[in-house]
Design an enzyme around this catalytic site. Structure first.
Site, short mmCIF file in Angstrom:
data_model
loop_
_atom_site.label_atom_id
_atom_site.label_comp_id
_atom_site.label_asym_id
_atom_site.label_seq_id
_atom_site.Cartn_x
_atom_site.Cartn_y
_atom_site.Cartn_z
N ASN A 45 -57.55 -67.86 7.47
CA ASN A 45 -56.72 -67.21 8.24
C ASN A 45 -56.12 -66.00 7.86
O ASN A 45 -55.05 -65.49 8.42
CB ASN A 45 -55.51 -67.92 9.00
CG ASN A 45 -55.99 -69.32 9.40
OD1 ASN A 45 -56.92 -69.37 10.23
ND2 ASN A 45 -55.25 -70.33 9.38
N HIS A 133 -50.06 -76.01 19.27
CA HIS A 133 -50.57 -76.49 18.03
C HIS A 133 -49.67 -77.66 17.59
O HIS A 133 -48.76 -77.97 18.50
CB HIS A 133 -49.97 -75.48 17.11
CG HIS A 133 -50.35 -75.60 15.63
ND1 HIS A 133 -49.65 -76.16 14.89
CD2 HIS A 133 -51.31 -75.30 14.89
CE1 HIS A 133 -49.95 -76.05 13.42
NE2 HIS A 133 -51.21 -75.85 13.49
N GLU A 176 -48.45 -70.39 22.87
CA GLU A 176 -48.62 -69.62 21.66
C GLU A 176 -49.13 -68.14 22.51
O GLU A 176 -49.47 -68.24 23.48
CB GLU A 176 -50.00 -70.25 20.92
CG GLU A 176 -49.41 -71.36 20.14
CD GLU A 176 -50.87 -72.09 19.75
OE1 GLU A 176 -51.82 -71.80 19.51
OE2 GLU A 176 -50.59 -73.34 19.33
N SER A 180 -54.81 -70.97 18.86
CA SER A 180 -55.44 -71.16 17.50
C SER A 180 -57.08 -71.72 17.40
O SER A 180 -57.71 -71.37 16.73
CB SER A 180 -54.77 -72.16 16.60
OG SER A 180 -54.66 -73.26 17.27
N ASP A 205 -45.25 -68.68 20.24
CA ASP A 205 -45.62 -69.00 18.83
C ASP A 205 -46.81 -67.94 18.45
O ASP A 205 -47.61 -67.94 19.23
CB ASP A 205 -46.34 -70.25 18.67
CG ASP A 205 -47.03 -70.66 17.35
OD1 ASP A 205 -47.51 -69.63 16.58
OD2 ASP A 205 -47.12 -71.70 16.91
N HIS A 208 -51.02 -66.51 15.38
CA HIS A 208 -52.31 -65.89 15.03
C HIS A 208 -52.23 -64.47 15.63
O HIS A 208 -53.31 -63.76 15.45
CB HIS A 208 -53.36 -66.74 15.91
CG HIS A 208 -53.69 -68.02 15.07
ND1 HIS A 208 -54.38 -68.12 13.90
CD2 HIS A 208 -53.17 -69.21 15.43
CE1 HIS A 208 -54.41 -69.41 13.53
NE2 HIS A 208 -53.65 -70.09 14.53
N LYS A 240 -50.63 -66.52 7.62
CA LYS A 240 -52.07 -66.01 8.24
C LYS A 240 -52.23 -64.63 7.89
O LYS A 240 -52.45 -64.06 6.69
CB LYS A 240 -52.14 -66.42 9.65
CG LYS A 240 -52.16 -68.04 9.63
CD LYS A 240 -52.06 -68.44 11.10
CE LYS A 240 -52.28 -69.98 10.81
NZ LYS A 240 -51.39 -70.98 11.74
C1 LIG Z 1 -50.92 -72.27 11.44
C2 LIG Z 1 -50.07 -72.61 12.74
C3 LIG Z 1 -48.87 -72.82 12.39
C4 LIG Z 1 -48.30 -73.44 11.11
O1 LIG Z 1 -48.00 -72.47 10.29
P1 LIG Z 1 -47.82 -72.70 8.76
O2 LIG Z 1 -47.06 -71.85 8.15
O3 LIG Z 1 -49.41 -72.78 8.18
O4 LIG Z 1 -47.26 -74.24 8.43
C5 LIG Z 1 -47.95 -73.30 13.69
N1 LIG Z 1 -48.40 -72.58 14.81
C6 LIG Z 1 -49.60 -72.04 14.99
C7 LIG Z 1 -50.15 -71.79 16.31
C8 LIG Z 1 -50.52 -72.39 13.99
O5 LIG Z 1 -51.82 -71.88 14.17
#
Ligand SMILES: *Cc1c(COP(=O)(O)O)cnc(C)c1O
Length: 388
Positions: A45, A133, A176, A180, A205, A208, A240
């Site tokens: 990522n 997620h 989101e 993801s 969220d 990404h 990411k």
């Molecule tokens: C990767 C991810 C997370 C978690 O983030 P980390 O910092 O890796 O714990 C939360 N929400 C989504 C949508 C993700 O893809």
């Protein structure tokens, strides 16, 4: 109990779903080395290639030398240093919110903030996209109140659910901005309108999207300011596209104060260490000016999707740097994953229970350090595969 653990593992093995940790060496140029073989990296990522950027590494090291290896305590005890407050100001500026809070990880932020938010009003109705997620699902399971899942990106369904619960004491909508697994986007304009019409707080969220999409890479919410009088909470990660580690929750002042007083995942955990803050600081300095990298990444996505469509594959709703394509059975996705590996491409097969049966897929995650030629290499490898 150990025997039960062994039996659980046997059950997983019987379904050919055993997972194991394997060492991978990441290279700065979009390649990785696994089992001694160099592969094109289409599975991490690190979308902008910042994980090994000299400025992030240097500032992280500088912070360690200046502030130490650990933060010593939780935020409310003695763990809040001047760099913590400075980075939170910087995040709020980047996201265009009044305030921001740093969390250890994105998983922890979602798992901890969601139940804390739901606690303010007994009987809060929470509406979440089905495809959110694992960390959000974990937060939802820990939350009091009633949770209603709406079909993925189906805002008519969400509207009906909201209307059914217009008399709940409070409403929270969770999604989101970029999904993801499917690489598609939420309709933030529509969500803004729904939040106004139904007096609901939005929780978005941007794991990404942060760094990759929106003006200055500030995420999709940057292009869709909240309407006057309505509220929104935006979380995102530094792990990411921002190349480092950790997460943020960007929000109005009142939410900041509320979480500082009510969020167990902030109160009862040690403050993020200086090394992490240094990398965050450098990433926030670089990312707003990376429009060329963002444009290149978007073009690579278009090129890859067009090629996959020519080969007859469905890339679902993808419009971003995450490009999945449906292969069908679990066995086929695994076989194609191995075939790609044999052809120098590392990509992730995704199968049930992560996705519905019969829609097993390969998920490509692109990065701006790849070239058009790399994408052609990937497409040739896919084209050379003969479905069993
Ligand atoms: C990767 C991810 C997370 C978690 O983030 P980390 O910092 O890796 O714990 C939360 N929400 C989504 C949508 C993700 O893809």
């Amino acid at each position: 109990m150990l025997d039960h653990f062994r039996r659980s593992l046997d059950t997983i093995a019987a379904k050919h779903r055993t997972r194991a940790l394997r060492a991978v060496e990441m290279r700065g140029d979009g390649r990785l080395v696994r089992d001694g073989r160099e592969l094109l990296d289409l599975s991490s990522n690190d979308y902008l290639g910042l994980a090994r950027h000299p400025l992030l590494m240097k500032r992280s090291a500088d912070y360690v030398h200046q502030y130490g290896a650990g933060s010593g305590a939780s935020r409310l005890i003695t763990g809040t240093s001047a760099p913590h407050l400075a980075i939170e100001q910087k995040i709020a500026g980047f996201k265009g919110t009044a305030a921001a809070l740093v969390f250890a990880t994105g998983w922890q932020a979602n798992a901890a903030a969601i139940p804390a938010l739901a606690k303010a009003v007994q009987g809060t109705a929470i509406f979440a996209d089905r495809l959110v997620h694992n960390s959000i699902h974990t937060g939802l399971r820990a939350a009091s109140g009633q949770v209603h899942f709406y079909d993925h990106n189906d805002y008519d369904h969400l509207t009906r659910l909201l209307a059914d619960h217009d008399n709940a004491p409070a409403r929270l909508i969770i999604t989101e901005s970029v999904f993801s697994m499917d690489g598609d986007r939420a309709d933030l304009a529509r969500l803004n309108q729904l939040s106004v019409d139904h007096d609901a707080l939005l929780y978005i969220d941007e794991a990404h999207a942060t760094g990759v999409l929106g003006a200055r890479g500030a995420g999709l919410t940057a292009d869709h300011p909240v309407p006057e009088g309505s509220g929104r909470i935006v979380m995102g990660t530094f792990s990411k596209a921002l190349g480092g580690f950790g997460a943020y929750v960007a929000c109005p002042d009142v939410v900041y104060d509320y979480l500082v007083n009510m969020c167990a995942g902030l109160i009862f955990t040690t403050a993020p260490p200086p090394a992490m803050l240094g990398a965050m600081d450098a990433a926030l300095e670089l990312v707003p000016d990376m429009n060329a990298e963002r444009a290149h990444l978007a073009a690579l996505g278009e090129q890859l999707r067009a090629g996959l469509h020519r080969l007859g594959y469905d890339t679902l709703g993808s419009t971003t740097q995450i490009v999945p394509f449906v292969v069908g059975t679990e066995a086929a996705a695994l076989a194609l994953g191995n075939h790609l590996m044999d052809n120098g491409v590392a990509a992730l097969p995704i199968r049930p229970p992560t996705v519905p049966k019969g829609t097993s897929r390969i998920r490509f995650a692109l990065r701006s350090t790849l070239t058009e030629q790399d994408i052609e290499t990937v497409l040739s490898a896919v084209a050379a595969w003969e479905k069993p």
